[in-house]
Design an enzyme around this catalytic site. Structure first.
Site, PDB file in Angstrom:
ATOM      1  N   GLY A   1       0.793  -1.222   0.000  1.00 46.01           N
ATOM      2  CA  GLY A   1       0.000   0.000   0.000  1.00 46.01           C
ATOM      3  C   GLY A   1       0.826   1.274   0.000  1.00 46.01           C
TER       4      GLY A   1
ATOM      5  N   CYS B   1     -25.591 -13.193 -20.980  1.00 47.38           N
ATOM      6  CA  CYS B   1     -25.285 -14.521 -20.433  1.00 47.38           C
ATOM      7  C   CYS B   1     -26.096 -14.839 -19.182  1.00 47.38           C
ATOM      8  CB  CYS B   1     -23.782 -14.644 -20.144  1.00 47.38           C
ATOM      9  SG  CYS B   1     -23.268 -13.752 -18.663  1.00 47.38           S
TER      10      CYS B   1
ATOM     11  N   CYS C   1     -18.168 -13.246 -19.915  1.00 51.33           N
ATOM     12  CA  CYS C   1     -19.474 -13.335 -20.559  1.00 51.33           C
ATOM     13  C   CYS C   1     -19.426 -14.373 -21.694  1.00 51.33           C
ATOM     14  CB  CYS C   1     -19.869 -11.961 -21.105  1.00 51.33           C
ATOM     15  SG  CYS C   1     -21.621 -11.792 -21.462  1.00 51.33           S
TER      16      CYS C   1
ATOM     17  N   CYS D   1     -22.332  -7.943 -19.062  1.00 52.59           N
ATOM     18  CA  CYS D   1     -21.112  -8.080 -18.285  1.00 52.59           C
ATOM     19  C   CYS D   1     -20.042  -7.146 -18.832  1.00 52.59           C
ATOM     20  CB  CYS D   1     -20.561  -9.506 -18.404  1.00 52.59           C
ATOM     21  SG  CYS D   1     -21.552 -10.752 -17.610  1.00 52.59           S
TER      22      CYS D   1
ATOM     23  N   CYS E   1     -27.056 -10.124 -16.452  1.00 49.66           N
ATOM     24  CA  CYS E   1     -26.480  -9.790 -17.756  1.00 49.66           C
ATOM     25  C   CYS E   1     -27.474 -10.163 -18.853  1.00 49.66           C
ATOM     26  CB  CYS E   1     -25.166 -10.540 -17.944  1.00 49.66           C
ATOM     27  SG  CYS E   1     -24.493 -10.412 -19.622  1.00 49.66           S
TER      28      CYS E   1
END
Lengths: 227, 256, 286
Positions: C29, C240, C268, C262, C237
């Protein structure tokens, strides 16, 4: 309650050629509890100066001033402030307040500063303002716009809000009518009765005669007279 | 009684020029001290040295911390000093925009110090922000407005709320009423006075306005050319000044 | 093969970048400064990510590049081609096949493995930037863990919108220490950052690299009474039928028609190849 020993006071005017003005020499004075001493003498002899030294407002050149055991000529600022909060009251001729603060709060201030509850402080303030004939409609207003007499009564109410054991009164009755003058004098008598030591300046001879136990002519302390 | 702040021989120079030197004093809990002097007298340098904003060349600034008692803040670690700066200390700048985040709402400004010490409940933070806005006489419905939409007096009051929300014990103020018009000054002075009394705050106030110190300060320190020339009870210093410079300062006030 | 050094950058530069990456991994970080090079593409097009990828790639790597989840957008295609030309590495569009994935603004839906590296393109690495513009001050705030300001930003969100409206680049705290900008990924992806793969972040213009080793603790900042939510559009979606994936809104005509699909094109397509269908397909079939 007040013990003054060998007090001298000078003013050095640095910006006027370093002139040294000696205004007071060898003041010794005792004010026991429950008595009122009047300072007398012509205007300019140093009555107010002496009172201001006792209050810690002016510095002494030498000597000591003991108020309830505290030597105000040597005490640290916070000791003097504690003394003023608990013991030493002062009613000046002029009212000096923060603009826009309501009269009721001005009078309650000494009590609030000692940590009193707001309600109790306001109750006492109302009691005094009523006693001193300040109309209730003025209580929520700032005293800065009041007449001279009204301002003085507000000042007195403030000075008597807390039962100070030592009181300085600078012309407390100067601009008052007969009724209010009588009320103020009775306040002073009550203070004496509860054991307060009082130093006052009164131009009003009858008032002086009524409340004062002793008169001290400040002219006697002036250096030119003593010399 | 232990002083809240003990200052010993603080000195700060800028090359050959003396910012301030030989400054020592004790500040006790609940005391308000004023520092007066003309521009360039070193009063702001001193305040910034005390608050840790600039590094003093020598001396000690000993603060009576809650956890560990008296500590020299000049030698303490930076994280500890900065922590002090957002908990027990507060600093009120002359210009509110130096002390506020102008792009953040009034509520966010007040809440920042709370969040900085770990407050993580939005409802509580907001509740405290509303409470503090009320205490400095800012209406609750302005809480989501940015300080840019506030008047100068309101900004200054917001800065005070933002500083006092974490219950500091020592407040540094640099010309808190400077730059405000007179009517607004009076209101702010009254507010400061009651906050100082109600919260038992200790404060060090730098100003060139003697009327301000007469109303706010218990005691006074007069500075000239980096040196302290006179100290004492406020009304005593103003009414019976001893030093030539103080006499000049007091006699130079214009009477209204 | 071209005349370029492997993966465009010279070996010394790659070494310098690798040192920064290792330091970043050692202090999760923390923003490590590095001497960002001019790349043959404009700032904002992934120069940071490209340098990190270049320093990471080895000849037998397989690279996948996505932009907002898609393999076929200009940015993704350009960068993929760039490494095909300069490093001759294999490329793929399938998440599972890739060993290095460079991404802009998304984390693939499919969980990543320990043998994979995810490289993020970062526009602004400093999460405190918009509240505290002074770099000297923000560095000090990181050093001293003074992160109250980050919550001020979230406070402002709730005050203005009634909830935390920050929906991307949502600040996170790493291993209870550094607050980090996860780059502009949707906050939906934040929980995925606690993953098996190594994550590297490169900011070219800002000359910063930071990193997360596998399984690093990543906590999204929030308030007790306004907890973090990994939100997404509340639809399946349209292609899909997936209900757990991040969706893009696609405008289909100028009469207000739209659909949600997606954003991860590989995910997808894989699902559709497996026979999953969304609302659009069933309508067409009907």
């Amino acid at each position: 309650m007040i013990e003054i020993e060998n007090l001298c006071k000078t003013f050095t005017l640095h910006n006027q050629g370093g002139t040294v003005l000696e205004v007071m020499r060898d003041v010794s004075l005792t004010v026991p509890a429950g008595t009122c001493v009047a300072l007398t003498g012509a205007s300019g002899v140093g009555k107010s100066t002496l009172m201001r030294i006792i209050y810690g407002n002016y510095l002494a050149a030498s000597g000591s001033v003991r108020v309830a055991g505290v030597d105000v000529t040597r005490a640290a600022p916070r000791e003097i402030l504690a003394l003023r909060r608990e013991t030493l009251g002062y009613v000046s001729q002029f009212l000096r307040v923060v603009p826009r603060v309501p009269t009721l709060d001005v009078v309650a201030e000494p009590l609030l500063a000692r940590g009193a509850a707001k309600d109790a402080a306001h109750a006492r303030a109302k009691e005094l303002l009523t006693l001193l004939n300040i109309p209730e409609r003025l209580w929520a207003l700032s005293p800065t716009t009041f007449s001279g007499g009204e301002q003085q009564r507000v000042n007195i109410a403030r000075g008597f809000a807390h039962p100070y054991p030592v009181l300085m009164l600078d012309e407390p009755t100067a601009s008052l009518d007969a009724t209010n003058r009588a009320i103020v004098l009775s306040l002073i008598e009550e203070a004496k009765a509860r054991g307060a030591a009082i130093v006052g300046i009164f131009h009003d001879e009858a008032a002086r005669a009524q409340v004062c136990d002793r008169e001290i002519d400040v002219t006697l302390f002036a250096p030119q007279v003593a010399a | 009684m232990t002083p809240l702040l003990s200052v010993r021989d603080i000195r700060k120079t800028y090359g050959a020029h003396i910012g301030c030197t030989d400054v020592s004093f004790d500040l006790f809990p609940g005391e308000v001290m004023g520092i007066v002097g003309e521009s360039g007298s070193g009063k702001s340098t001193l305040l910034n040295c005390l608050a840790g904003h600039i590094a003093a060349d020598s001396g000690q600034v000993i603060f009576d911390t809650r956890a560990e008692g008296p500590q020299d803040t000049l030698t303490m670690s930076e994280p500890a000093r900065r922590m002090l700066g957002r908990t027990d200390w507060a600093f009120v700048h002359q210009h509110a925009r130096d002390g506020l985040r102008m792009g953040v709402s009034a509520g966010g400004n007040v809440g920042e110090r709370l969040m900085a010490v770990g407050a993580r409940n939005y409802g509580d933070i907001r509740h405290q922000a509303i409470d503090w806005l009320g205490r400095v006489e800012i209406a609750e419905d302005r809480i989501d407005d940015r300080p840019t939409t506030f008047s100068g007096g309101m900004q200054q009051r917001l800065q005070i709320a933002r500083n006092l929300v974490t219950g500091p014990r020592l407040v540094f103020m640099d010309e808190p009423t400077g730059g405000l018009d007179v009517s607004v000054q009076a209101r702010l002075l009254d507010l400061l006075r009651s906050l100082v009394r109600d919260l038992g705050l200790s404060a060090i106030i730098v100003t060139h306005d003697l009327a301000v110190v007469r109303l706010l300060a218990d005691r006074l320190m007069v500075m000239k050319s980096g040196h302290v020339v006179e100290t004492g009870l406020t009304d005593q210093v103003l009414d019976d000044p001893q030093h030539a410079y103080t006499q000049l300062l007091v006699s130079s006030i214009l009477q209204v | 093969m071209s005349d370029y050094n492997f993966a465009y950058l010279d070996e010394q530069t790659k070494r310098m970048i690798r040192r920064a990456i290792l330091k970043g991994l050692a202090i999760p970080g923390y923003q490590v400064p590095f001497a960002s090079r001019e790349m043959p593409m404009p700032y904002g097009w992934g120069t940071g990510g490209v340098q990190v990828t270049a320093a990471t790639l080895v000849p037998d790597d397989c690279l996948k590049v996505i932009d907002q989840g898609a393999d076929d957008t200009t940015n993704a295609v350009s960068i993929r081609k760039f490494f095909e030309n300069t490093a001759s590495v294999g490329t793929t569009t399938q998440t599972a096949e890739a060993s290095v994935i460079q991404t802009r603004h998304r984390i693939p839906e499919e969980a990543l493995r320990e043998d994979q590296i995810l490289v993020y393109q970062v526009p602004i690495p400093e999460p405190l930037r918009f509240l505290e513009p002074r770099e000297t001050e923000t560095r000090k705030m990181h050093a001293l863990e003074e992160y109250g300001l980050m919550h001020v930003k979230l406070y402002e969100d709730i005050a203005r919108h009634g909830h935390i409206a920050t929906s991307y680049a949502y600040p996170v705290k790493i291993e209870d220490r550094y607050v980090m900008d996860p780059s502009p990924i949707p906050k939906f992806d934040n929980p995925k950052m606690e993953m098996a793969a190594i994550q590297l972040f490169g900011a070219g213009r800002e000359q910063r690299i930071y990193a997360l080793p596998p399984y690093t603790k990543v906590v999204s900042l929030d308030f007790d009474d306004h907890p973090f939510e990994a939100s997404k559009a509340p639809h399946p979606c349209a292609l899909c039928g997936a209900t757990g994936s991040y969706l893009d809104e696609v405008i289909t005509d100028d009469a207000g028609g739209r659909m949600f699909v997606c954003s991860d094109t590989d995910y997808c397509e894989t699902r559709r190849a497996q026979g999953h269908v969304g609302a659009t397909q069933t309508e067409e079939a009907a």
